[in-house]
Design an enzyme around this catalytic site. Sequence first.
Site, PDB file in Angstrom:
ATOM      1  N   ASP B  20       0.843  -1.211   0.000  1.00 34.69           N
ATOM      2  CA  ASP B  20       0.000   0.000   0.000  1.00 34.69           C
ATOM      3  C   ASP B  20       0.872   1.253   0.000  1.00 34.69           C
ATOM      4  O   ASP B  20       0.391   2.350   0.295  1.00 34.69           O
ATOM      5  CB  ASP B  20      -0.938   0.003   1.214  1.00 34.69           C
ATOM      6  N   HIS B  21       2.126   1.091  -0.398  1.00 38.76           N
ATOM      7  CA  HIS B  21       3.074   2.206  -0.336  1.00 38.76           C
ATOM      8  C   HIS B  21       2.782   3.276  -1.369  1.00 38.76           C
ATOM      9  O   HIS B  21       3.097   4.452  -1.164  1.00 38.76           O
ATOM     10  CB  HIS B  21       4.494   1.674  -0.508  1.00 38.76           C
ATOM     11  N   HIS B  25       3.099   6.432   0.589  1.00 40.54           N
ATOM     12  CA  HIS B  25       4.379   7.129   0.382  1.00 40.54           C
ATOM     13  C   HIS B  25       4.508   7.758  -0.992  1.00 40.54           C
ATOM     14  O   HIS B  25       5.414   8.559  -1.228  1.00 40.54           O
ATOM     15  CB  HIS B  25       5.558   6.161   0.550  1.00 40.54           C
ATOM     16  N   TRP B 142      -4.168  -1.610  12.237  1.00 39.03           N
ATOM     17  CA  TRP B 142      -2.820  -1.023  12.133  1.00 39.03           C
ATOM     18  C   TRP B 142      -2.723  -0.043  13.312  1.00 39.03           C
ATOM     19  O   TRP B 142      -3.305   1.048  13.238  1.00 39.03           O
ATOM     20  CB  TRP B 142      -2.709  -0.241  10.829  1.00 39.03           C
ATOM     21  N   TYR B 144      -0.757   2.457  15.051  1.00 44.66           N
ATOM     22  CA  TYR B 144       0.477   3.224  14.864  1.00 44.66           C
ATOM     23  C   TYR B 144       0.479   4.471  15.729  1.00 44.66           C
ATOM     24  O   TYR B 144      -0.296   5.397  15.491  1.00 44.66           O
ATOM     25  CB  TYR B 144       0.618   3.655  13.403  1.00 44.66           C
ATOM     26  N   LYS B 176      -1.383  -4.953  13.660  1.00 46.15           N
ATOM     27  CA  LYS B 176      -0.085  -4.767  12.997  1.00 46.15           C
ATOM     28  C   LYS B 176       0.534  -3.577  13.683  1.00 46.15           C
ATOM     29  O   LYS B 176      -0.107  -2.506  13.795  1.00 46.15           O
ATOM     30  CB  LYS B 176      -0.323  -4.516  11.508  1.00 46.15           C
ATOM     31  N   GLY B 202       7.442  -4.634   8.827  1.00 47.47           N
ATOM     32  CA  GLY B 202       8.855  -4.763   8.459  1.00 47.47           C
ATOM     33  C   GLY B 202       9.582  -3.447   8.380  1.00 47.47           C
ATOM     34  O   GLY B 202      10.740  -3.332   8.758  1.00 47.47           O
ATOM     35  N   GLY B 203       8.890  -2.416   7.900  1.00 49.52           N
ATOM     36  CA  GLY B 203       9.495  -1.096   7.798  1.00 49.52           C
ATOM     37  C   GLY B 203      10.485  -1.009   6.653  1.00 49.52           C
ATOM     38  O   GLY B 203      10.391  -1.747   5.674  1.00 49.52           O
ATOM     39  N   ARG B 230       8.892  -3.375   1.570  1.00 51.34           N
ATOM     40  CA  ARG B 230      10.150  -2.957   0.949  1.00 51.34           C
ATOM     41  C   ARG B 230      11.245  -3.995   1.112  1.00 51.34           C
ATOM     42  O   ARG B 230      12.082  -4.151   0.232  1.00 51.34           O
ATOM     43  CB  ARG B 230      10.577  -1.607   1.541  1.00 51.34           C
TER      44      ARG B 230
END
Lengths: 256, 256, 256, 256, 256
Positions: B20-21, B25, B142, B144, B176, B202-203, B230
């Site tokens: 979903d980057h 991003h 998620w 965060y 997550k 994972g980052g 990534r």
Amino acid sequence: MKNNLNKITKNGRALFLAYDHGMEHGPTDFNDESVDPAKILEIADSGFFTGFICQKGIAEKYYDKNKHQVPLIVKLNGKTKLLPEEEPYSPQICSVEEAVSLGASAVGYTVYVGSQYEAKMIEEFSKIEKETDERGIPLIGWMYPRGKAVAGREKTKEILSYAARIGLEIGAEMIKIPYTGDKESFKWVVESAGKTKVVVLGGEKKEEEDLFKMVEDILSAGAIGLAVGRNIWQAEEPLVIAQKLHKIVIESSFQF
Amino acid sequence: MKNNLNKITKNGRALFLAYDHGMEHGPTDFNDESVDPAKILEIADSGFFTGFICQKGIAEKYYDKNKHQVPLIVKLNGKTKLLPEEEPYSPQICSVEEAVSLGASAVGYTVYVGSQYEAKMIEEFSKIEKETDERGIPLIGWMYPRGKAVAGREKTKEILSYAARIGLEIGAEMIKIPYTGDKESFKWVVESAGKTKVVVLGGEKKEEEDLFKMVEDILSAGAIGLAVGRNIWQAEEPLVIAQKLHKIVIESSFQF
Amino acid sequence: MKNNLNKITKNGRALFLAYDHGMEHGPTDFNDESVDPAKILEIADSGFFTGFICQKGIAEKYYDKNKHQVPLIVKLNGKTKLLPEEEPYSPQICSVEEAVSLGASAVGYTVYVGSQYEAKMIEEFSKIEKETDERGIPLIGWMYPRGKAVAGREKTKEILSYAARIGLEIGAEMIKIPYTGDKESFKWVVESAGKTKVVVLGGEKKEEEDLFKMVEDILSAGAIGLAVGRNIWQAEEPLVIAQKLHKIVIESSFQF
Amino acid sequence: MKNNLNKITKNGRALFLAYDHGMEHGPTDFNDESVDPAKILEIADSGFFTGFICQKGIAEKYYDKNKHQVPLIVKLNGKTKLLPEEEPYSPQICSVEEAVSLGASAVGYTVYVGSQYEAKMIEEFSKIEKETDERGIPLIGWMYPRGKAVAGREKTKEILSYAARIGLEIGAEMIKIPYTGDKESFKWVVESAGKTKVVVLGGEKKEEEDLFKMVEDILSAGAIGLAVGRNIWQAEEPLVIAQKLHKIVIESSFQF
Amino acid sequence: MKNNLNKITKNGRALFLAYDHGMEHGPTDFNDESVDPAKILEIADSGFFTGFICQKGIAEKYYDKNKHQVPLIVKLNGKTKLLPEEEPYSPQICSVEEAVSLGASAVGYTVYVGSQYEAKMIEEFSKIEKETDERGIPLIGWMYPRGKAVAGREKTKEILSYAARIGLEIGAEMIKIPYTGDKESFKWVVESAGKTKVVVLGGEKKEEEDLFKMVEDILSAGAIGLAVGRNIWQAEEPLVIAQKLHKIVIESSFQF
């Protein structure tokens, strides 16, 4: 009375085990034992409590309506304490319909009386109250003074009697409210609530004798009971305290 | 357990390929290969992953429920990073109904814990949770930490255990969450989540050995798996890493 | 006339006992007697009043449509005075449907004319008006000037005639409004309201003669009556005042 | 592909006549001829265009689905330029249902990528996308960078490829987007959009040769066409330009 | 044309008596005669007017669809002038459904073009327009420039032609708009409105000759008529003016 409180009272009295601290305070209140909802439910199910208070997520994963004896009270809204608390608002997290399907015998909703978002919470409370009426399940109002408008006066007779009265006027069947600290002023709080029943929150861990003294005072002021959390599951012997509270609150009851 | 995680786990473990980057991003994370969802779906469909995470638009145009083996996990909200991120809010982009019709085996929703819009996201999460319950599909939170209120503390034990606990209390089936960085503190995060399963994100692209070390640590702390993006599709040989991760996460699993 | 006012008038005149002060002012207005809604309902049910005004919560727990003779008027919105009042907004607390099921013969809604939230309240009023029309129950507008825009002019002829006119134009069957203070100017207020009937609020406890003088003046200016609260239940002999008011307002009525 | 673009493309290519300037810019763009929608519809209906873009009001009063050949594309949101444009938001003006009943073959919605209201527009886009899916009509995303966050970068490769990607991820069937200005960078924009088709907006009136050069470049970068407005109806001979564009865009098409 | 204007026009021309001043300005515009809606309705019903404009409340209590001949035009939104007018917003007070049941032949809605709340009003207008289409009743847009963005330019050709164009593009059947002040510029305003019919507001009480001059000018610029209020009921002989206006507007009409 509209929606019967019988399921969550005994002899007209209430003793609730509260366990919504994970949401409201974070797991910081817990240790390796108390972080586990299954352990707390065991205590709640000991026979000493007339209700177990938790958020939807805990109820879904841990409360089994066919197995557990203690009546379930689902908190319908909740917030974290991560954000500054000056003017708190607590969003709705669970619907009445969901709570009922989880086996709830009652539901709760917090109104931060005095907060800038007071009107919003009163409005939401009122919509929920309509739903609980339709489903015949009691709605308990957590009537907590908060916000700049009442800062420093959160536990005064003036503000708590006002909070209690709001509970009555917007249709709560029962309210959960802080203690003023003395019996005399708390009588006025209870009177202001009229036919709406009053339970007091236990708050932080106290010395046993202070706790018991408070309980006797609030009962003699007309409250019908107590909601305890930390005073039970932060205690060395939770069931011992629970039994003693049961004796004071439930067994010593006189008829209403 | 309410909504079965079987479809997106193997041996009780989870290994998700996140993609979903492009939304979160921008295409800056991509090269000419990874910009193409079809290419990433090929990797996801290699047999090493127990789920493929993407936004509605990618699912609609690239995921074929009759052809692809990898279970689909649709992200229901999302935001861009074009706007300042101080107090992020992520709007809902896809309904549960749409996700199900696209063939989703689970759905995800981001709650920015600590953001000014936390209450709004918790409220939306809760409504979605009601829908996922009705449709019997798991909801992954998620969780965060973001925003001024938690700035600099986003990866601390205190804040991440709180985030995990919120996930449990608002009814996530799985969360997550970022890794605290050490096994000991992460144990408390996992404990705070109770019966809600924990996967770690994972980052950024890491050295292989660092990645594998982290995975072993989180598993031994009680997490059930990992969501990688990534670290797979920015790798020179994505399938080699994928296979190794599969070995560590899925094959080394002990029974729950 | 659309929704008949017959149920809450006698000889075309109205004398209401208002008891929403617990919500609007807090229990500070009450003593040990007047804090109890049952006691007030006894006074309301004395035969001297053509309506009893309260919030939903009071009605639910105290008003029995099979027992009480006095018609019930449920206030649909309400606010506390805990928050600063510069630009007041009063949220809806009760639906028309709920009020009807509680036995209401009419409902009321406050519009703070001049407040920053005026548009929001006018909009809500209008939606409620549609519902009351569908159910054939009259809607009374509490038209109260408030807010910086009208500060210092809340009781002027100019502002009160405007407030009255708004009541007519947005469809109120009756309005409850403050008195300008003199008969001549109040005539214009009543004229501005057109076919919408006007009742005046009693306000703070007054000397008996002042109260009766005011009542005579407003009636001669064309108002059809009065809503009293504190002037009754803060009086030493509530029923004596009630009887006198009944005489002036109801018995001295000439045909309309 | 989900919702077929066949109705608004020819040979896989698109050439739209845009006429929403009356709303977006005011009639200042028009002269006595071009102010009249009937005149513009004549041009649109010349056979050179694969779609005619306008607001609901124009469609209702001028477009006759039984008479006009050119497919109708109704713009679902729109705003004026009267207010400062720093952080634009464009409200929805027409529903999918209305557009369909007017004979629309596709609908469009503007997302101001980078605006403070980006999240709100993305959310609305997503709801509309669900409706268009249900009705089987394509949704075109006007993906326009705007706002302080992207100021000065509205036409960069970085921002436009991000905007294009958002279009794909939120489910647009086609996007309308500004041109970066050079073929190389625009290739990346098109790649970022994946299976979502790209058309470029014509913008202000240009020299013919500049217009044709741009069109050739965007087509060779992978876009499938162009939406023109002022370059047609501000031209001295609109149909001459239209015919030339048709030749470049539609006739020179190679199979996809 | 979509929703027939026949009911509120004669010979293709319109002459409306407006009486929403009680809401918009307060009763300050009125005297003992004009404050009474019944008196104004008598004038409206004289045969000289093709429509009577008022708010819901007036229509409910005074307009009798079986008795009155003059067609009813219900204003759906409205605001007071108590609050500062810098950036006005006018909330919806009446639904299309209610207006129809009151006997309305058309409905009106004000959009303050240029106000900060422009987008909100355009959005509401559009939803109403969908409803009026479904019920086959015309919607008239009060297109009034307001707000800092257009301050000092409220009556310029540029702004009024933009306002008129917005009316067309958002689907108004007719617009009510201020006059630019000269015939030449107003022609462009009318042209910008396309097939949407234009009526001009009368505004403050004028000298008779000025009023008649204006009417002739706007008609020759293409407007189809006038909405008058104060110029009628503040006149010494309302029916004399009404008859003269009828002559100019309706009788002198040439076929459209």
